[in-house]
Structures are given as structure tokens and as C-alpha cells.
Design a protein around this motif. Sequence first.
Motif, short mmCIF file in Angstrom:
data_model
loop_
_atom_site.label_atom_id
_atom_site.label_comp_id
_atom_site.label_asym_id
_atom_site.label_seq_id
_atom_site.Cartn_x
_atom_site.Cartn_y
_atom_site.Cartn_z
N GLY A 1 43.02 26.46 48.79
CA GLY A 1 42.51 25.40 47.93
C GLY A 1 41.79 25.89 46.71
O GLY A 1 41.19 25.09 45.97
N MET A 2 41.83 27.19 46.45
CA MET A 2 41.24 27.76 45.24
C MET A 2 42.35 28.16 44.30
O MET A 2 43.29 28.86 44.70
N MET A 3 42.29 27.71 43.07
CA MET A 3 43.32 28.02 42.08
C MET A 3 43.36 29.53 41.84
O MET A 3 42.33 30.17 41.61
N THR A 4 44.55 30.10 41.92
CA THR A 4 44.69 31.55 41.80
C THR A 4 44.91 31.95 40.34
O THR A 4 45.33 31.16 39.50
N GLN A 5 44.63 33.22 40.06
CA GLN A 5 44.95 33.81 38.76
C GLN A 5 45.72 35.10 38.99
O GLN A 5 46.89 35.19 38.70
N ALA A 6 45.04 36.10 39.53
CA ALA A 6 45.66 37.39 39.84
C ALA A 6 45.36 37.69 41.31
O ALA A 6 44.27 38.16 41.65
N PRO A 7 46.29 37.41 42.22
CA PRO A 7 46.00 37.41 43.65
C PRO A 7 45.43 38.69 44.21
O PRO A 7 44.64 38.65 45.16
N THR A 8 45.78 39.86 43.67
CA THR A 8 45.26 41.10 44.23
C THR A 8 43.83 41.38 43.78
O THR A 8 43.23 42.37 44.21
N SER A 9 43.27 40.51 42.94
CA SER A 9 41.89 40.66 42.50
C SER A 9 41.03 39.42 42.76
O SER A 9 39.80 39.49 42.71
N ASP A 10 41.65 38.26 43.00
CA ASP A 10 40.91 37.00 43.12
C ASP A 10 39.99 36.99 44.34
O ASP A 10 40.39 37.37 45.44
N THR A 11 38.76 36.51 44.14
CA THR A 11 37.83 36.29 45.24
C THR A 11 37.02 35.01 44.98
O THR A 11 36.87 34.59 43.84
N THR A 12 36.51 34.44 46.04
CA THR A 12 35.50 33.39 45.96
C THR A 12 34.14 34.07 45.87
O THR A 12 33.91 35.10 46.49
N GLY A 13 33.22 33.47 45.08
CA GLY A 13 31.86 33.99 45.00
C GLY A 13 30.87 32.84 44.89
O GLY A 13 31.27 31.68 44.82
N TRP A 14 29.58 33.15 44.84
CA TRP A 14 28.57 32.10 44.75
C TRP A 14 27.29 32.64 44.13
O TRP A 14 27.08 33.85 44.03
N PHE A 15 26.42 31.69 43.73
CA PHE A 15 25.18 31.99 43.01
C PHE A 15 23.99 31.35 43.72
O PHE A 15 24.13 30.35 44.41
N ALA A 16 22.81 31.91 43.47
CA ALA A 16 21.55 31.28 43.87
C ALA A 16 20.44 31.82 42.98
O ALA A 16 20.55 32.90 42.40
N ARG A 17 19.35 31.03 42.87
CA ARG A 17 18.22 31.45 42.05
C ARG A 17 17.29 32.40 42.79
O ARG A 17 16.60 33.20 42.16
N ASP A 18 17.20 32.27 44.12
CA ASP A 18 16.25 33.07 44.88
C ASP A 18 16.97 33.75 46.04
O ASP A 18 18.01 33.29 46.51
N ALA A 19 16.35 34.82 46.53
CA ALA A 19 17.00 35.64 47.55
C ALA A 19 17.11 34.92 48.89
O ALA A 19 18.07 35.13 49.63
N ALA A 20 16.13 34.08 49.21
CA ALA A 20 16.16 33.39 50.50
C ALA A 20 17.34 32.42 50.58
O ALA A 20 18.08 32.39 51.57
N THR A 21 17.53 31.62 49.54
CA THR A 21 18.68 30.70 49.50
C THR A 21 19.98 31.48 49.47
O THR A 21 20.95 31.12 50.16
N PHE A 22 20.01 32.54 48.69
CA PHE A 22 21.20 33.37 48.60
C PHE A 22 21.59 33.90 49.97
O PHE A 22 22.77 33.87 50.37
N PHE B 1 51.03 31.92 36.05
CA PHE B 1 51.05 30.76 35.16
C PHE B 1 52.37 30.57 34.41
O PHE B 1 52.51 29.62 33.65
N LYS B 2 53.35 31.44 34.66
CA LYS B 2 54.62 31.35 33.94
C LYS B 2 55.27 29.97 34.07
O LYS B 2 55.72 29.40 33.05
N PRO B 3 55.36 29.38 35.26
CA PRO B 3 55.98 28.04 35.33
C PRO B 3 55.23 27.00 34.50
O PRO B 3 55.85 26.10 33.94
N TRP B 4 53.92 27.13 34.44
CA TRP B 4 53.12 26.20 33.65
C TRP B 4 53.31 26.45 32.16
O TRP B 4 53.45 25.51 31.37
N ILE B 5 53.38 27.71 31.77
CA ILE B 5 53.60 28.05 30.36
C ILE B 5 54.90 27.43 29.86
O ILE B 5 55.01 26.97 28.72
N ASP B 6 55.89 27.37 30.74
CA ASP B 6 57.19 26.81 30.37
C ASP B 6 57.11 25.32 30.01
O ASP B 6 58.04 24.78 29.40
#
Length: 390
Positions: free
Chosen positions: A157-178, A259-264
Motif C-alpha cells: 500500500g506504499m507507492m513505490t519508486q525504486a524497489p531495491t532502495s524504497d523503505t517506510t520511515g517515520w518522524f518524531a519531535r522527542d526521543a520518548a515518542t520516537f 513510472f514508464k507506464p504512467w509517463i506514456d
Amino acid sequence: MTDSIGAFVPGTDIRVEGAAEGPLTGLTFAAKDLFDVAGYPTGGGNHDWPTGRAVPTRNAWAVQRLLDGGATLVGKTVTDEVSLGILGESAFDGTPVNVNAPGRVPGGSSSGSAAAVAAGLCDTALGTDTGGSVRVPSSFCGLYGIRPTHGRLPVDGMMTQAPTSDTTGWFARDAATFAKVSAHLLDEAIPTDLPTRLLVTTDTFAFAEDAVAEALAPLVDRLAELIGAREDVLLAPQGLSVWARAQRTIQPREAYETFKPWIDTNPRMAFGVARGLMQGAAVTETELGWANQMRREARGRLKSLLPAGTILCLPTTPFPAPPTGLSISQQTPLRELITCLCAFGGLAGRPQVSIPGATVDGLPIGLSIVGGPGTDAALIAVARALESHR
């Protein structure tokens, strides 16, 4: 919620309540507009991308995982066009405001997610990282951010770009929430034991601007005190620019294939995005073969540097956030410099955590720590411990 900084996709109003009970109950999150949310189109940062595509009927894995943990989704965030950007300026949806560096870019392509967390509009936010798209905005916005071990987390369910490099990541303001969010997404408790050996990669600190190296020096010293053993090493004996060239060969080639099919369909896109895709189309099999050999060398280098119990550190970016509105000719060399410090993420697939705590002329700059495959939780433990080790 009032979005006064342009972090959320214009015209959307999304709120999905999380599970009534869970480790993340009470937290709010946002999702980069590359993640599917049931009942809403995935925009991908380009107004032509959703055309002809069915509206998702189920949530992306990462979105559902946070909801199941009790966190509430409060919106979808602006992204650089089809994730092909590193500064965070969108030709379609504008540039989210970096509240920690006014007048400066937030970093991309997870620009809206980083900006929303920095501004306190949500507690955490999902981004993606292919060539630096979580790490760079973490540094520019003064946030904790992670690029997990490649392949560790599902990208359903995550849109891909370059599959051998793509990862999910996340952010937080403080270490405890992170740490809390990370433990749930990684499905692993954050340990109390820390690594016992720190490598300081001298070539990366020499490559960064002098002011960046100077600003990060106290943070590196604190990190070394925490870990207990410090050693200076080279990260990339072949040269950081050589590793960057390899990533700039593999990633654009894979993006073009994606993205080649979309570029077309002849969609509208910014010049910089179109240029990058055409550069990918021009990559020859010989060039790709060389780049994959260099990837093998980079992975071997990281394997030799990072046995169990060892981490390394480097500046997340070579400079703080640049001003908004730079011309294409001004942006191009900045992108290339950033890639020299971010390329090994996609090349080697090792987990990397960017830690805030330093500034250059009042502008945030991040320090990154990197470990062996699967040591994501150990890196988060270090980030958490470092916040209290002052």
C-alpha cells in the motif's frame, strides 16, 4: 485542525480513529500521500497521478499498523512529486513551512510529514526513504527520523519508486515518542543495553561544511562517552562521490521502470522530475552493471565496519536547510552534495537514525547513527539514551 503551514494535502479532511486500546493510544499521526488510506485517493504529489486509478479500499500496512496500535490518523501530507525530490518544494501543492528554519526548505520528499511533526500538528508521521527522503527532512527540521533496515517492514500500500532502495520511515519531535512508535512498528522492544563501539567516519565530516562538523562535534563527543569506545575510520574508501554516482545510476533507472507506464500517458510534471526520469531512461546496461558492482562493494564495506556491537556516525546532511525558491541551476549541486552523504542508505540497506541536537546559525542539523542489518531498535535505544546524556 488548522493547517497554517501547508503540510497537509490541500482539499483533504481526514480523520481515522485508532484502536480504543493500544500502546499508541492518545497519539496522532499523519501519512505521506504515498500511503493508501481506505476511501481516499493516493495523490502521489502530482495531480495527474490519481487519474484512472481506483480509490484504495484498504489501508497501507504502515497506516493500519499505527491505527491498530491506537494512534489516530489526522491527515495525508504533501510530498515531492511522485517522491522524486529531496528539498521539499512541490510544483503542485507548494512548499510546507519549516517552522524550525523559517524561509528554508523542509527537505523532501517527505516534506509535509516532517513539517507537520515539527509544527506540532501531529505526534508522529509516516514518510518514505529511497535516497534520503526521511533522513534529509529530519536533519533540516530538527527531528528524530529513521530509515529502517531495507526489507524489514512491509511496503504494502506504499507507492513505490525504486524497489531495491524504497523503505517506510517515520518522524518524531522527542526521543520518548520516537521510541514508542518505533517499538510498535518494528514489533520489537527497545533494548536498554547499548552498542559498545563507535566509529566516527572522518571522510563524511570532512565532506560536510566546516560549520556543520563543528556544530556536531559536541554531540559526537557525548555519543562517544555514552558508547565508551571511539575510533576514526573512512566510510567510503572509493570516495563518497563514487558511491553517490552508483546510487544516482540505480535509483533513476528503477524509477524510470516504475513510472514508464504512467509517463506514456503524458502527465504534467515539473521539469526537474521529468529530467530525472529521462536520465534514468538513458542509463545503459553497462552503467547499471557497474553501479550494482559498486553496491556490492558498499555492502561489503559496511559489513566489515559494523560487526555486532558497533555503530558508526556521520552528518545526516552536509549543510542545514537551504533557502526556499532557489533556481533549478542552484538546486542541482545541492542535491548532488546531499546524495554523497545519503547514497549508502539505498546502496547498503542498513538502518539509519537521524538525531537532532545541533544547529548552525540557528538552523537544525542532524547527526546520523548506522548499524548492522536488523539493529534498528539498538539505534533507537542510543538515540533515546543520548537525549538524557547531557
